[in-house]
Design an enzyme around this catalytic site. Structure first.
Site, PDB file in Angstrom:
ATOM      1  N   HIS A  33      -1.042   4.506  -0.544  1.00  0.00           N
ATOM      2  CA  HIS A  33      -2.037   5.424   0.020  1.00  0.00           C
ATOM      3  C   HIS A  33      -1.665   6.894  -0.161  1.00  0.00           C
ATOM      4  CE1 HIS A  33      -5.076   2.841   1.659  1.00  0.00           C
ATOM      5  NE2 HIS A  33      -4.177   2.077   2.259  1.00  0.00           N
TER       6      HIS A  33
ATOM      7  N   HIS B 292      -3.918  -8.398  -3.003  1.00  0.00           N
ATOM      8  CA  HIS B 292      -3.973  -7.304  -2.032  1.00  0.00           C
ATOM      9  C   HIS B 292      -4.371  -7.763  -0.632  1.00  0.00           C
ATOM     10  CE1 HIS B 292      -4.406  -3.282  -0.460  1.00  0.00           C
ATOM     11  NE2 HIS B 292      -5.602  -3.614   0.002  1.00  0.00           N
TER      12      HIS B 292
ATOM     13  N   ARG C 138     -13.436  -5.419   9.930  1.00  0.00           N
ATOM     14  CA  ARG C 138     -13.587  -4.651   8.689  1.00  0.00           C
ATOM     15  C   ARG C 138     -15.013  -4.681   8.151  1.00  0.00           C
ATOM     16  NH1 ARG C 138      -8.603  -3.210   6.342  1.00  0.00           N
ATOM     17  NH2 ARG C 138      -6.809  -4.473   6.960  1.00  0.00           N
TER      18      ARG C 138
ATOM     19  N   HIS D 185      -2.497  -4.653   2.525  1.00  0.00           N
ATOM     20  CA  HIS D 185      -3.790  -4.426   3.180  1.00  0.00           C
ATOM     21  C   HIS D 185      -3.692  -4.040   4.654  1.00  0.00           C
ATOM     22  CE1 HIS D 185      -8.073  -4.472   3.156  1.00  0.00           C
ATOM     23  NE2 HIS D 185      -8.242  -5.610   3.809  1.00  0.00           N
TER      24      HIS D 185
ATOM     25  N   ASP E 278      -4.171  -0.291  -3.419  1.00  0.00           N
ATOM     26  CA  ASP E 278      -4.306   0.836  -2.490  1.00  0.00           C
ATOM     27  C   ASP E 278      -3.285   1.926  -2.804  1.00  0.00           C
ATOM     28  OD1 ASP E 278      -6.374  -0.506  -1.332  1.00  0.00           O
ATOM     29  OD2 ASP E 278      -5.560  -0.480   0.695  1.00  0.00           O
TER      30      ASP E 278
ATOM     31  N   ASP F 104      -6.065   7.474  -1.551  1.00  0.00           N
ATOM     32  CA  ASP F 104      -6.758   7.689  -0.283  1.00  0.00           C
ATOM     33  C   ASP F 104      -5.773   7.936   0.858  1.00  0.00           C
ATOM     34  OD1 ASP F 104      -9.386   7.692  -1.076  1.00  0.00           O
ATOM     35  OD2 ASP F 104      -9.684   5.550  -0.780  1.00  0.00           O
ATOM     36  N   ARG F 105      -6.245   8.717   1.829  1.00  0.00           N
ATOM     37  CA  ARG F 105      -5.536   9.067   3.059  1.00  0.00           C
ATOM     38  C   ARG F 105      -4.401  10.057   2.810  1.00  0.00           C
ATOM     39  NH1 ARG F 105      -7.564   5.868   7.018  1.00  0.00           N
ATOM     40  NH2 ARG F 105      -8.399   3.842   6.428  1.00  0.00           N
TER      41      ARG F 105
ATOM     42  N   ASN G 192      -8.618  -2.789  -2.237  1.00  0.00           N
ATOM     43  CA  ASN G 192      -9.984  -2.443  -1.829  1.00  0.00           C
ATOM     44  C   ASN G 192     -10.247  -0.939  -1.889  1.00  0.00           C
ATOM     45  OD1 ASN G 192      -8.212  -2.220   0.531  1.00  0.00           O
ATOM     46  ND2 ASN G 192     -10.054  -1.810   1.695  1.00  0.00           N
ATOM     47  N   HIS G 193      -9.187  -0.107  -2.000  1.00  0.00           N
ATOM     48  CA  HIS G 193      -9.382   1.336  -2.122  1.00  0.00           C
ATOM     49  C   HIS G 193      -9.414   1.791  -3.580  1.00  0.00           C
ATOM     50  CE1 HIS G 193      -9.305   3.129   1.969  1.00  0.00           C
ATOM     51  NE2 HIS G 193      -8.850   1.934   2.263  1.00  0.00           N
TER      52      HIS G 193
ATOM     53  N   ASP H  30       0.829  -1.207   0.000  1.00  0.00           N
ATOM     54  CA  ASP H  30       0.000   0.000   0.000  1.00  0.00           C
ATOM     55  C   ASP H  30       0.865   1.260   0.000  1.00  0.00           C
ATOM     56  OD1 ASP H  30      -1.549  -2.177   0.733  1.00  0.00           O
ATOM     57  OD2 ASP H  30      -2.885  -1.001   1.979  1.00  0.00           O
TER      58      ASP H  30
END
Length: 699
Positions: free
Chosen positions: A240, A351, A417, A444, A267, A270-271, A299-300, A238
């Site tokens: 991110h 992932h 989750r 993840h 991923d 995001d963030r 998943n993002h 990830d």
């Protein structure tokens, strides 16, 4: 045996004076370098008066008892051992703080993802299961379910126009890249992104996204990578939106190429603040270096997740006049990203993970592009949702993108989750044996060291975003697999090294801990009303105090965060020393830092109100008779249908109160303007309460 050099910093107390003890040059030293360093540092701090008298009690007791009977060398060795014991206890306390801080961050993160899944369920139930006046599912509402869900989580009005693909790009001070992309264009992008120069022209952004989609369409669901040409391959986890981490990887390991291939395991966005730059740079590298970059979906890579965790907001801020068009192109890229990669027919890179029902043959054969969002399974026009969704196939994709490994055997639903599974060593061993694989690489999950090995070496977690929760919270890492034997080489790193190097271990733990407590305080304040009601029901005498057990139970049952509340008790509430009961109202008076990190997620109300078109669509669905007004009966029926998805089912009295609050002009009906205004006022009220609370804290 310790042999301390002169000036080691050990302390002797004689006649009330503090003096240095001189080392014995003839004695030998067989301790480790760390053991030698500990008494030296601690001794110097003792001489400088940095330790309290409480910390010196063991030393004082020791000197009173043994000062006469022990030799100088024995006293020196005993003092060194005492300092070692103290320092090890200190490190143990720091480790406890680090671990519960980590638990706070991780559980809050997972709770947010769980809330997002529940939020989808709420709207899916609202849009899919509303009945018309005849008691049958409304075909009109069913047919527009998918489009409305897209609006709820992705649409935002834009005063500018779209990207005109036929017109030449206007003069821009951003990087002037040329297509097809080459190495020089990648250098231009890196230079522009690194120095925060002018943004890439939206036409170039659109072209990168379109060309990447065409390349991804030609790839299988499970990509195939090999080390036959390169003799090595690098796997990154990830990112991110952490552009600094991606640039550190390229600096340390080189740019991608067929001779230096990379697998980026989902991923990407995001963030972080640079999600778009990270995403574009990875796609550009895939286009410029064919065979050098393999991208897996995470998943993002999902616009519904992006709406909560910041990427959609980032795109709107950076390309205000073209955001909607670009987001549609980004969604196309998401849909065609491969779901995993297999290296040398031996290593499965995915992932999330697996489950006890994961079937690679089924995953290879499904149509991945129809999963625009995993939180919105595809619906076939003209049929009901239950008939059109292949739940077995949908679960296959969900499991490999959302699952996590566990230490114990078996496979259970991932309750934290709200999606995917927890899979044990036995599930991993069975999967590897069935598919003739050696091990699994997944991402993840954030790990303190950037990676983790589980299930006897059969599952490796790689996480490449350093400082993920807070500055100094974790390292990033990537994994190099070398040669035909796929020898593992882990490389750890930290972005913003100059800032983290200035922090001591205690400062890093304290910084991360304070940030975690701020995040926890936000969660507590969101549940304040329920918590107060629970506390007061447990306080039969209305004394303001309840037992520690009751407080811990109330905190967990209300927040569902799964935290060690007994350990956190002293950070959140004060305890009466006589009755050993906690003053429960202290729970809401956490002393937070106003300059702390701003939350990167949107509240439900904020998300809805910023999507006015979606609210209008929801209003029309609630207004079953198309009268332009919502009655209490219509609102009550909708809430009863979706009540199973709500954390606290509403009573009839609560429904009446909600409708009364929405009915601003008090005519007994709620029109569209009142409906929209209710969300705006609710959000405004929340902000005012937060400001009032901060002012009270300050005074």
């Amino acid at each position: 045996m310790f042999s301390l050099a002169e000036g080691c910093g050990c302390v002797s107390f004689r006649g009330g004076r503090r003096t240095r003890s001189q080392g014995d040059d003839s004695s030998s030293c067989r301790s480790s370098e760390i053991e030698q360093e500990v008494p030296q540092r601690s001794g110097k701090r003792l001489l400088n008066g940095e330790y309290t008298m409480k910390a010196l009690v063991p030393f004082l007791k020791f000197w009173r008892r043994d000062d006469v009977s022990m030799t100088k060398a024995e006293r020196t060795m005993k003092a060194a051992i005492l300092i070692q014991q103290w320092y090890r206890r200190y490190l143990a306390r720091m480790e406890v703080r680090r671990r519960y801080t980590w638990t706070i961050f991780q559980n809050i993160e997972y709770a947010g993802e769980h809330d997002q899944v529940k939020l989808y369920n709420f709207f899916n139930a609202l849009l899919s299961h509303m009945m018309d006046t005849n008691g049958r599912p409304s075909s009109e509402r069913t047919s527009r379910t998918a489009s409305v869900l897209e609006q709820v989580f992705s649409e935002e009005s834009d005063e500018g126009g779209g990207v005109d693909e036929t017109a030449p790009p206007k003069p821009s001070r951003g990087p002037d890249v040329e297509f097809p992309l080459q190495r020089k264009d990648i250098d231009l992008l890196i230079e522009a992104f690194r120095k925060k120069k002018h943004r890439l022209h939206p036409k170039h952004v659109a072209q990168i996204l379109k060309e990447a989609t065409q390349v991804l369409k030609r790839l299988p669901n499970i990509n195939v990578a090999t080390t036959s040409i390169s003799s090595q391959i690098t796997v990154c986890g990830d990112l991110h939106g952490k552009l600094d981490d991606l640039l550190v990887i390229f600096h340390k390991n080189g740019l991608p190429s067929p001779e230096n291939p990379y697998i980026f395991n989902g991923d990407f966005v995001d963030r972080g603040k640079k999600g778009l730059e990270v995403f574009l740079l990875l796609l550009a590298c895939m286009l410029a270096f064919p065979g050098g970059v393999f991208l897996n979906r995470g998943n993002h890579e999902d616009l519904i997740m992006n709406s909560r965790y910041g990427f959609i907001k980032e795109v709107h801020m950076k390309y205000r006049h073209n955001a909607e068009r670009l987001l549609k192109l980004i969604e196309c890229v998401y849909r065609w990203l491969p779901l995993g990669t297999i290296i040398n027919n031996r290593v499965f890179v995915v992932h999330g993970g697996i489950s006890d029902t994961t079937d690679l043959d089924m995953i290879r054969s499904l149509e991945r592009d129809k999963y625009v969002s995993l939180l919105r399974p595809p619906v076939i026009e003209g049929s009901t949702a239950a008939e059109s969704i292949d739940k077995v196939e949908w679960k296959q994709v969900f499991d490999i993108l959302w699952s996590d490994p566990q230490c114990i055997g078996g496979c259970v639903a991932n309750a934290l989750r709200g999606a995917g599974t927890y899979f044990g060593p036995d599930v991993t061993a069975s999967f590897l044996q069935k598919n003739k694989l050696s091990f699994i690489i997944r991402s993840h999950e954030c790990k303190p060291g950037g990676y983790e090995i589980m299930h006897g070496g059969n599952v490796i977690t790689i996480f490449s975003a350093s400082n993920y929760y807070e500055l100094g919270s974790n390292k990033g890492a990537y994994l190099k697999l070398c040669g035909n034997s796929l020898e593992r080489q882990f490389v750890q790193y930290t972005a913003a090294v100059s800032r983290t190097r200035r922090l001591t271990f205690r400062q890093r733990v304290g910084l991360v801990e304070s940030s975690a407590m701020r995040e926890l305080h936000n969660q507590i304040m969101m549940a304040r009303r329920s918590l107060e009601a629970t506390f007061r029901s447990l306080d039969s005498e209305q004394s303001g105090f309840i037992s520690i057990s009751d407080w811990c139970q109330a905190m967990e049952e209300t927040t569902h965060l799964g935290l060690p509340w007994r350990m956190l008790k002293d950070k959140l509430v004060r305890t009466d020393p006589e009755t050993r009961k906690v003053r429960y109202m202290d729970t809401f008076e956490l002393n937070t830092n106003r300059n702390g990190r701003k939350s990167d997620t949107l509240t439900v109300v904020e998300t809805l109100y910023k999507n006015q078109r979606s609210l209008e669509a929801i209003f029309k669905i609630l207004d079953k008779d198309n009268s332009g007004y919502i009655t209490l009966e219509e609102f009550s029926e909708a809430c009863q249908l979706i009540g199973k998805y709500m954390p606290n089912p509403m009573t009839q009295e609560q429904l009446v109160d909600i409708c009364r609050l929405m009915d601003i002009n008090k005519d007994g009906l709620v029109d569209l303007n009142e409906f929209l205004e209710s969300f705006r006022l609710a959000e405004k009220s929340l902000h005012e309460q937060e400001r009032m609370y901060e002012d009270m804290q300050a005074t």
